[in-house]
Each structure stands twice: as structure tokens, then as C-alpha cells.
Design a protein around this motif. Structure first.
Motif, PDB file in Angstrom:
ATOM      1  N   GLY A 189       0.691  -1.136   0.096  1.00 39.25           N
ATOM      2  CA  GLY A 189      -0.117  -0.076  -0.170  1.00 39.25           C
ATOM      3  C   GLY A 189       0.965   1.202  -0.008  1.00 39.25           C
ATOM      4  O   GLY A 189       1.814   1.347   0.911  1.00 39.25           O
ATOM      5  N   ASN A 213       2.170  -1.920  -4.579  1.00 34.38           N
ATOM      6  CA  ASN A 213       1.036  -1.217  -4.484  1.00 34.38           C
ATOM      7  C   ASN A 213       0.281  -1.528  -5.829  1.00 34.38           C
ATOM      8  O   ASN A 213       0.955  -1.883  -6.877  1.00 34.38           O
ATOM      9  CB  ASN A 213       1.272   0.410  -4.568  1.00 34.38           C
ATOM     10  CG  ASN A 213      -0.086   1.152  -4.364  1.00 34.38           C
ATOM     11  OD1 ASN A 213      -0.723   0.771  -3.334  1.00 34.38           O
ATOM     12  ND2 ASN A 213      -0.519   2.059  -5.138  1.00 34.38           N
ATOM     13  N   THR A 250      -3.543  -1.285   2.911  1.00 38.49           N
ATOM     14  CA  THR A 250      -4.188  -0.949   1.741  1.00 38.49           C
ATOM     15  C   THR A 250      -5.657  -0.455   1.905  1.00 38.49           C
ATOM     16  O   THR A 250      -6.176  -0.644   2.855  1.00 38.49           O
ATOM     17  CB  THR A 250      -4.237  -2.124   0.775  1.00 38.49           C
ATOM     18  OG1 THR A 250      -5.384  -2.899   1.122  1.00 38.49           O
ATOM     19  CG2 THR A 250      -3.074  -2.738   0.448  1.00 38.49           C
TER      20      THR A 250
END
Length: 429
Positions: A189, A213, A250
Motif C-alpha cells: 500500500g 501497490n 491498503t
């Protein structure tokens, strides 16, 4: 309008409940629109973080506003209102001001004194401003709350240790892994929490550090800023097998780290800082995998600031609450003063009409002179009393002056209906 705050946090709800209540960034504008469409809600701000969801609202009446806010929260979370009530706390008027200032200063945070909440509150205020759901009352409250937070961090040492949810999680991880220096780490994330995690891990000497990510560009920018390595998201499984420590933060609505995925990567310590959780619920008993989530951190509440620092912040909060309430009392009397001036002008206008009907010989110039003179006399008579009553209204107990003016001059001024008491509908905060 009166202030109302309704929310749930790590104090009143576990992660399983919070992840049902949490409002994603892209959903905030729609929730704000729903709130101000309610009959008793005039303004709204939504604050949604990994460990709290709060609605700040300006409402016409307490009970009507509370019902509207709870109904919207129930609708967006899918939790029946009766079940949701057990996890909510409610603050009204002065208590709502006090709570918002405690939140902005970090006194109400899971890690007391952390400064991340200040940025989150700023983002919440910005979203409400963009959606045009913050009016005069919430504009003033949010601006003052942000100022109080800045004072708390600049004038005291409450955040001297640089604490945040991430540092608290690393403290727990260190108990599992020992010294984290040189440990291989992976951050999943690249949003605000991911960036904070990368910065904190770098300061702690953790590394080599890798970042992945769904948006490769964001991971690459973050990696470049901290001397880390960006990993394509489709290589997540391989990256997990090469890590000792994983921080997952995330915005996914579904678990990112499944049981099968973590079984293949064990041994591993995972810091799950996402809400909803990134780690699947059935991972709890996977051999060699330790999961530290928001519930774990709420149970530890480590590294509290010194009592003197906390007391210093509480003193700042207390004085700023009184300052805000003074502004609020002054703002409350403004419609009454305006109504008094309007009444005076109406009386003058009515008397002038009577005079002109009797004295038709007055020229237009003479009428204008008489009108200006009478209006000026009334303005001068009202100037000192209205200035003084504004000053008196800003003092403790000053709300009585507006009521006295309305009674003395029989003024019809719409005003919010206060609640005699705010009932407890669920959790405490």
C-alpha cells in the motif's frame, strides 16, 4: 444550529465492527450529501480513519439530529440501528467541542499524542468544504480544532517520541522479532498510511525495504523518496517469502493476505493497519505467522506520554474550549441583535409614514432630511447597548442576554431547541 458529534472508535468497537462502519474516501462525498439531505442536519463533516469513524454535524434539534445521523450511519454500514447504537458515543454542544479538540490534539488517539490525526482531520474538513456541507458553525469548529492540534504539538512535548499507530505496531513487532535493525520488510500500500509506514521503518533502521501497490507509479515514487525498492504487485507472493516483517495498509475491501498466501510465506510477522482488514480472518492459527492488527494495538496502548505533557495539552484544550464557547455565545446573539435593529427600523419607518400622511406639505428633500435624522438617532441609541450585549453574551452564562432581549422587545428569533440532557445510547468516549 447546535453542534453534535456521533462516532465509534477503538474504545467502543472492535475491528470487525469498525470495518463495517468505516467510510472509504471515495464514499465520503455521497455520505455527506445524505447527511445534509436529512431534515434536522444543516452541516456535516465525516472523519473516517483506521480506528475511528465520526460525524460532526450542525443540527436543528438534538433528538432529531441524532436520529438522522444514526440512520445514515446504519444505512451506509448495513448495521441495524439497534445494533449500531451499542457502539456509538454522542457529544452535544460544549461536549462536542471538547471532544473535537481532544481528537485534534491526540488526547483521544489510540497512541496518545500521535500527530497523524491532525492530517486526517484536515482531510475530512477539506472533503466537507469541497462538498459544500460545512457551514459557518463547522467551518469555525474545524479551523479551531486544527489550531488546537497545532498548539498541542508545538507548545508541549506530547509527541516528543514521534509516536504513531505505526511506531506502536513496531514496538509490538519488536517483541516478536527482536531488534528490527536490518530486518527485511515489505510495505503493501502506498497511500497515507503506507507512506507513514515507510518513513517510520526507514527511521527505525529496518531494511532492506520493499514497497508494492496496485498502482505501480505510486509505489515507485514512494520507493524513490526513501531509497527503497518498488515491487510489481503481481510479484507479491515472492516478495512475501523474502520478508521478515510486512506492513499492510491498503484500501482494499477484500482481504489481500489470504491464508494460503501467508502459509507459503511463513515465518512472518504481519502488521495489519488497514480497516477493513487486509489479513483474512482465518489466518489467526497459521503456524509461524504472527498478525498484529488494530485490536492488538488497542489492547496494548503502549508508550503513553508523561503525565505532565498530557496535563499541559489538557490545559490548552480547556482554555480553547472556553474561547470557542465565547465565540459561539456571541454568534448566538447576533440574530437577536439583528432582529432588534430591524424592529427599531420598522418602528421608525411606520412613524415616518404617519407623519408624511399628516404633513403633505413636506418636500422630498425635507422628508429625506427627517428620515436620515430619525434613523441616525435610533442607530446611535442602539450602538452602545448592542456592542455591550455582544460582549456580555460571550462570557459564561451569556446566553441569558439573548433571551432577555427577545422577552423585553417581543422579538421573534428562530433558534435551536436545546436538549435538557444527552442520553447515553451506547459506547463511551
Amino acid at each position: 444550529m447546535n453542534l453534535l458529534s456521533v462516532g465509534a472508535s477503538y474504545r467502543t468497537a472492535d475491528v470487525a465492527t469498525l470495518e463495517r462502519i468505516v467510510i472509504a474516501d471515495d464514499a465520503v462525498p455521497g455520505v455527506l450529501e445524505k447527511l445534509v439531505a436529512q431534515p434536522f442536519v444543516g452541516e456535516a463533516v465525516v472523519l473516517s480513519t483506521c480506528n475511528r469513524v465520526e460525524i460532526y454535524a450542525a443540527v436543528n434539534t438534538f433528538h432529531g439530529g441524532l436520529g438522522d445521523v444514526c440512520n445514515v450511519l446504519s444505512e451506509v454500514s448495513g448495521i441495524p440501528a439497534t445494533e449500531l447504537a451499542g457502539h456509538l458515543y454522542v457529544h452535544y454542544d460544549e461536549a462536542a467541542v471538547l471532544h473535537s479538540f481532544k481528537v485534534s490534539s491526540g488526547l483521544d488517539s489510540m497512541v496518545v499524542g500521535e500527530s497523524q490525526i491532525l492530517g486526517q482531520l484536515r482531510d475530512a474538513y477539506h472533503a466537507a468544504t469541497e462538498a459544500d456541507t460545512a457551514g459557518r458553525l463547522l467551518h469555525e469548529l474545524m479551523q479551531q480544532a486544527l489550531r488546537v492540534g497545532k498548539r498541542a504539538h508545538s507548545e508541549t512535548g506530547i509527541d516528543r517520541a514521534g509516536q504513531s499507530v505505526v511506531t506502536a505496531a513496531l514496538d509490538v513487532a519488536e517483541a516478536e522479532l527482536g531488534d528490527l535493525t536490518g530486518r527485511r520488510a515489505l510495505v503493501i500500500g502506498a497511500g497515507a498510511m503506507g507512506a507513514l509506514s515507510v518513513a517510520t521503518l526507514t527511521r527505525a533502521g529496518v531494511g532492506p525495504l520493499r514497497i508494492t501497490n496496485r498502482s505501480a507509479a505510486r509505489a515507485e515514487r514512494l520507493a524513490e523518496a526513501y531509497g527503497a525498492v518498488a515491487v510489481p504487485y503481481d510479484e507479491l507472493d515472492a516478495a512475501l517469502r523474502e520478508a521478515d516483517l510486512v506492513v499492510s495498509a491498503t484500501a482494499s475491501t477484500e482481504p489481500v493476505l489470504t491464508r494460503a498466501r501467508l502459509e507459503a510465506a511463513a515465518p512472518l510477522v504481519v502488521l495489519d493497519l488497514a480497516v477493513p482488514r487486509d489479513v483474512a480472518a482465518d489466518v489467526i492459527d497459521v503456524p509461524g505467522v504472527t498478525v498484529i492488527d488494530i485490536d492488538s494495538l488497542a489492547a496494548t496502548r503502549r508508550s503513553l506520554p508523561a503525565a505532565a505533557e498530557t496535563a499541559a495539552v489538557e490545559q490548552i484544550v480547556s482554555s480553547e474550549v472556553e474561547h470557542f464557547l465565547g465565540w459561539l455565545r456571541g454568534a448566538d446573539i447576533a440574530p437577536t441583535v439583528a432582529a432588534l435593529r430591524t424592529r427599531a427600523e420598522d418602528v421608525v419607518s411606520a412613524e415616518l409614514r404617519k407623519l408624511y400622511s399628516r404633513r403633505s406639505e413636506f418636500t422630498e428633500e425635507q422628508r429625506a432630511d427627517v428620515s436620515r435624522t430619525l434613523h441616525r438617532v435610533v442607530q446611535q441609541l442602539l450602538h452602545s447597548p448592542t456592542v455591550r450585549v455582544r460582549q456580555l453574551a460571550a462570557e459564561p452564562g451569556g446566553d441569558q442576554y439573548a433571551a432577555l432581549l427577545r422577552e423585553l422587545f417581543d422579538l421573534d428569533v428562530p433558534h435551536a431547541t436545546p436538549a435538557n440532557a444527552v442520553p447515553e445510547i451506547g459506547g463511551q468516549a
